[in-house]
Design a protein around this motif. Structure first.
Motif, PDB file in Angstrom:
ATOM      1  N   ARG A 155       0.955  -1.234  -0.180  1.00  0.00           N
ATOM      2  CA  ARG A 155       0.043   0.175   0.108  1.00  0.00           C
ATOM      3  C   ARG A 155       1.152   1.377  -0.136  1.00  0.00           C
ATOM      4  N   ASP A 156       1.717   1.203   0.839  1.00  0.00           N
ATOM      5  CA  ASP A 156       2.648   2.343   0.874  1.00  0.00           C
ATOM      6  C   ASP A 156       3.622   2.724  -0.480  1.00  0.00           C
ATOM      7  N   LEU A 157       3.863   1.594  -1.114  1.00  0.00           N
ATOM      8  CA  LEU A 157       4.663   1.780  -2.399  1.00  0.00           C
ATOM      9  C   LEU A 157       3.629   2.240  -3.318  1.00  0.00           C
ATOM     10  N   ARG A 158       2.460   1.775  -3.288  1.00  0.00           N
ATOM     11  CA  ARG A 158       1.503   2.198  -4.374  1.00  0.00           C
ATOM     12  C   ARG A 158       1.414   3.701  -4.340  1.00  0.00           C
ATOM     13  N   MET A 159       1.181   4.220  -2.777  1.00  0.00           N
ATOM     14  CA  MET A 159       0.820   5.723  -2.631  1.00  0.00           C
ATOM     15  C   MET A 159       2.055   6.549  -3.055  1.00  0.00           C
ATOM     16  N   ILE A 196      -1.385  12.923 -15.819  1.00  0.00           N
ATOM     17  CA  ILE A 196      -2.072  11.608 -16.109  1.00  0.00           C
ATOM     18  C   ILE A 196      -3.722  11.755 -15.310  1.00  0.00           C
ATOM     19  N   PRO A 197      -4.687  11.433 -16.000  1.00  0.00           N
ATOM     20  CA  PRO A 197      -5.817  11.549 -15.468  1.00  0.00           C
ATOM     21  C   PRO A 197      -5.753  10.748 -14.233  1.00  0.00           C
ATOM     22  N   ILE A 198      -6.626  11.162 -13.115  1.00  0.00           N
ATOM     23  CA  ILE A 198      -6.811  10.412 -11.917  1.00  0.00           C
ATOM     24  C   ILE A 198      -7.237   8.900 -11.838  1.00  0.00           C
ATOM     25  N   GLU A 199      -8.130   8.887 -12.930  1.00  0.00           N
ATOM     26  CA  GLU A 199      -8.588   7.414 -13.105  1.00  0.00           C
ATOM     27  C   GLU A 199      -7.653   6.521 -13.638  1.00  0.00           C
ATOM     28  N   GLN A 200      -6.626   7.003 -14.360  1.00  0.00           N
ATOM     29  CA  GLN A 200      -5.405   6.259 -14.843  1.00  0.00           C
ATOM     30  C   GLN A 200      -4.361   6.006 -13.711  1.00  0.00           C
ATOM     31  N   VAL A 201      -4.426   7.093 -12.857  1.00  0.00           N
ATOM     32  CA  VAL A 201      -3.528   6.816 -11.702  1.00  0.00           C
ATOM     33  C   VAL A 201      -3.913   5.770 -10.866  1.00  0.00           C
ATOM     34  N   ARG A 213     -12.062   3.810  -7.762  1.00  0.00           N
ATOM     35  CA  ARG A 213     -11.711   5.183  -7.247  1.00  0.00           C
ATOM     36  C   ARG A 213     -11.820   5.477  -5.834  1.00  0.00           C
ATOM     37  N   SER A 214     -12.819   5.028  -5.181  1.00  0.00           N
ATOM     38  CA  SER A 214     -13.362   4.911  -3.921  1.00  0.00           C
ATOM     39  C   SER A 214     -12.338   4.473  -2.753  1.00  0.00           C
ATOM     40  N   SER A 215     -11.734   3.275  -3.287  1.00  0.00           N
ATOM     41  CA  SER A 215     -11.121   2.641  -2.397  1.00  0.00           C
ATOM     42  C   SER A 215      -9.496   3.329  -2.490  1.00  0.00           C
ATOM     43  N   PHE A 216      -9.204   3.527  -3.753  1.00  0.00           N
ATOM     44  CA  PHE A 216      -7.862   4.324  -3.888  1.00  0.00           C
ATOM     45  C   PHE A 216      -7.827   5.555  -2.965  1.00  0.00           C
ATOM     46  N   ALA A 217      -9.118   6.477  -3.168  1.00  0.00           N
ATOM     47  CA  ALA A 217      -8.978   7.554  -2.459  1.00  0.00           C
ATOM     48  C   ALA A 217      -8.908   7.490  -0.931  1.00  0.00           C
ATOM     49  N   ARG A 218      -9.637   6.466  -0.463  1.00  0.00           N
ATOM     50  CA  ARG A 218      -9.536   6.231   0.934  1.00  0.00           C
ATOM     51  C   ARG A 218      -7.988   6.034   1.216  1.00  0.00           C
ATOM     52  N   ALA A 219      -7.439   5.113   0.478  1.00  0.00           N
ATOM     53  CA  ALA A 219      -5.956   4.647   0.946  1.00  0.00           C
ATOM     54  C   ALA A 219      -5.063   6.089   0.793  1.00  0.00           C
ATOM     55  N   PHE A 237      -1.959  10.937   2.933  1.00  0.00           N
ATOM     56  CA  PHE A 237      -1.626  12.051   2.638  1.00  0.00           C
ATOM     57  C   PHE A 237      -2.250  13.126   3.219  1.00  0.00           C
ATOM     58  N   ASN A 238      -3.436  12.794   3.997  1.00  0.00           N
ATOM     59  CA  ASN A 238      -4.457  13.533   4.625  1.00  0.00           C
ATOM     60  C   ASN A 238      -5.263  14.613   3.740  1.00  0.00           C
ATOM     61  N   MET A 239      -5.168  14.162   2.244  1.00  0.00           N
ATOM     62  CA  MET A 239      -5.901  14.955   1.409  1.00  0.00           C
ATOM     63  C   MET A 239      -6.470  13.961   0.198  1.00  0.00           C
ATOM     64  N   ASP A 240      -7.422  14.476  -0.549  1.00  0.00           N
ATOM     65  CA  ASP A 240      -7.769  13.606  -1.683  1.00  0.00           C
ATOM     66  C   ASP A 240      -6.823  13.776  -2.844  1.00  0.00           C
ATOM     67  N   PRO A 241      -6.701  12.870  -3.832  1.00  0.00           N
ATOM     68  CA  PRO A 241      -6.096  12.948  -4.873  1.00  0.00           C
ATOM     69  C   PRO A 241      -5.966  14.192  -5.585  1.00  0.00           C
ATOM     70  N   SER A 242      -7.316  14.677  -5.813  1.00  0.00           N
ATOM     71  CA  SER A 242      -7.272  16.162  -6.446  1.00  0.00           C
ATOM     72  C   SER A 242      -6.873  17.248  -5.967  1.00  0.00           C
ATOM     73  N   GLU A 243      -7.080  17.092  -4.568  1.00  0.00           N
ATOM     74  CA  GLU A 243      -6.458  18.244  -3.510  1.00  0.00           C
ATOM     75  C   GLU A 243      -4.857  18.059  -3.734  1.00  0.00           C
ATOM     76  N   TYR A 244      -4.387  16.934  -3.655  1.00  0.00           N
ATOM     77  CA  TYR A 244      -3.023  16.687  -3.624  1.00  0.00           C
ATOM     78  C   TYR A 244      -2.381  17.086  -5.118  1.00  0.00           C
ATOM     79  N   ARG A 245      -3.093  16.911  -6.163  1.00  0.00           N
ATOM     80  CA  ARG A 245      -2.421  17.739  -7.498  1.00  0.00           C
ATOM     81  C   ARG A 245      -2.466  19.123  -7.480  1.00  0.00           C
TER      82      ARG A 245
END
Length: 346
Positions: free
Chosen positions: A263-267, A279-284, A293-299, A304-312
């Motif tokens: 999980r850490d390596l994937r993040m 890269i579109p978030i769906e592709q990430v 996408r929901s399970s990815f967003a939770r992890a 990172f204490n933020m959603d993928p879109s917020e991180y971008r």
């Protein structure tokens, strides 16, 4: 009779591990010690690399035998280890070396520290750096090191040139200087770990990943391809172990269960793709091995204490955290050198 090293990681797996390894400087310094002087250095919560450019003397770490310093001697000092550098005067009967506290005489310029003991011509010139070498927040390669690594290199290895180039990059403060200096340091780390394939030195056995080829093979596969469809069963099969034996061995070697590490390596991979590309978030999500996408967003949010879109968005603004400032590495990267208290050396 000298025997070869025990069965260890294969060259192919070591290559994959080195490609995936992240190396960053915490601080880089040049240390100069004149004859008859002793430079005492305090503890830092990160491993230190010390390369002797010229001169002779010794490096003394509390609880370990003195290490002879010659030109091109490289020493990796474990985290949180106070040590001292003695110039050659001790060989000539100068028992009362003049001691200098490195924390008091260090002069900082940009990200470089200059530390000098004595005002005459230096007997010893070293390039010293504290660094972080890790796989995201999953595994700190040198974090559990408890005894020094000592290797003698030669002038033709050009490690002195590489480290001086790293110093020059940091002094220049040009665009990409940090990335360039980290790349140069990684070259030095690669030189050291290459020796694990053939070295008879005992330090090789202190790295669990280097001495357990079955677990190393699995970890290399995970680190080089985090988005693969890995399961505990598939990883155990790749290690040629039963599920229970694999789980026990992996935790013993790596320190965490395989799915936590995965999980850490994937993040880490996801953060890098969000930071550096369009890269579109769906592709990430797909690249990270998640089906939804929901399970990815939770992890991702947990890491990172933020959603993928917020991180971008934060990455575009230059405020996004990196994977090596999370979890196991926050102390290593963010902590300033501790105030030095002179230890009782034996």
């Amino acid at each position: 009779m000298v025997t070869g090293p025990a069965v260890r990681i294969s060259p192919t797996d070591l290559n994959r591990l080195l490609i995936s390894l992240e190396v960053k400087f915490v601080v880089l310094s040049e240390c100069l010690v004149s004859e008859g002087y002793c430079l005492e250095m305090g503890t830092v919560n990160a491993p230190g690399i010390h390369y002797n450019i010229s001169g002779s003397g010794r490096l003394v770490i509390k609880g370990h035998p003195p290490i002879e310093l010659k030109p091109h001697t490289l020493v990796i000092v474990p985290p949180k280890s106070a040590f001292r550098i003695e110039a050659e005067g001790f060989h000539r009967g100068q028992q009362n070396l003049r001691t200098v506290d490195g924390d008091l005489v260090a002069v900082a310029k940009d990200t470089i520290h200059y530390v000098s003991a004595g005002d005459g011509e230096p007997e010893i010139v070293l390039i010293c750096g504290y660094f972080d070498a890790c796989y995201g927040s999953a595994v700190d390669l040198f974090g559990a090191l408890t005894a020094p690594i000592v290797e003698q290199f030669a002038e033709q290895d050009r490690l002195d040139t590489t480290l001086r180039d790293a110093l020059s990059e940091l002094v220049s403060q040009e665009v990409g200087a940090g990335a360039m200096s980290a790349t140069l340091l990684k070259l030095v780390i690669v030189h050291i770990l290459r020796r694990s394939l053939h070295s008879n030195n005992l330090w090789v056995e202190r790295f669990s990943l280097l001495r357990d080829p079955q677990i190393a093979r699995v970890f290399a596969e995970m680190a080089s391809n985090p988005g693969g469809q890995h399961t505990v069963n598939s990883l155990a099969q790749n290690a040629y172990l039963s599920r229970s034996a694999f789980m026990a061995r992996f935790v013993e070697v790596v320190g965490q269960p395989p799915m936590n590490v995965l999980r850490d390596l994937r993040m880490r991979q996801a953060a890098e793709q969000l930071r550096t590309g369009q890269i579109p978030i769906e592709q990430v999500v797909r690249n990270s091995g998640y089906e939804s996408r929901s399970s990815f967003a939770r992890a991702f949010r947990k890491a990172f204490n933020m959603d993928p879109s917020e991180y971008r968005s934060a990455a575009d603004a230059g405020t996004a955290p990196t994977s090596t400032t999370l979890g196991l590495h926050v102390d290593c990267v963010d902590e300033a050198p501790a105030r030095y208290v002179a230890p009782e050396f034996s």
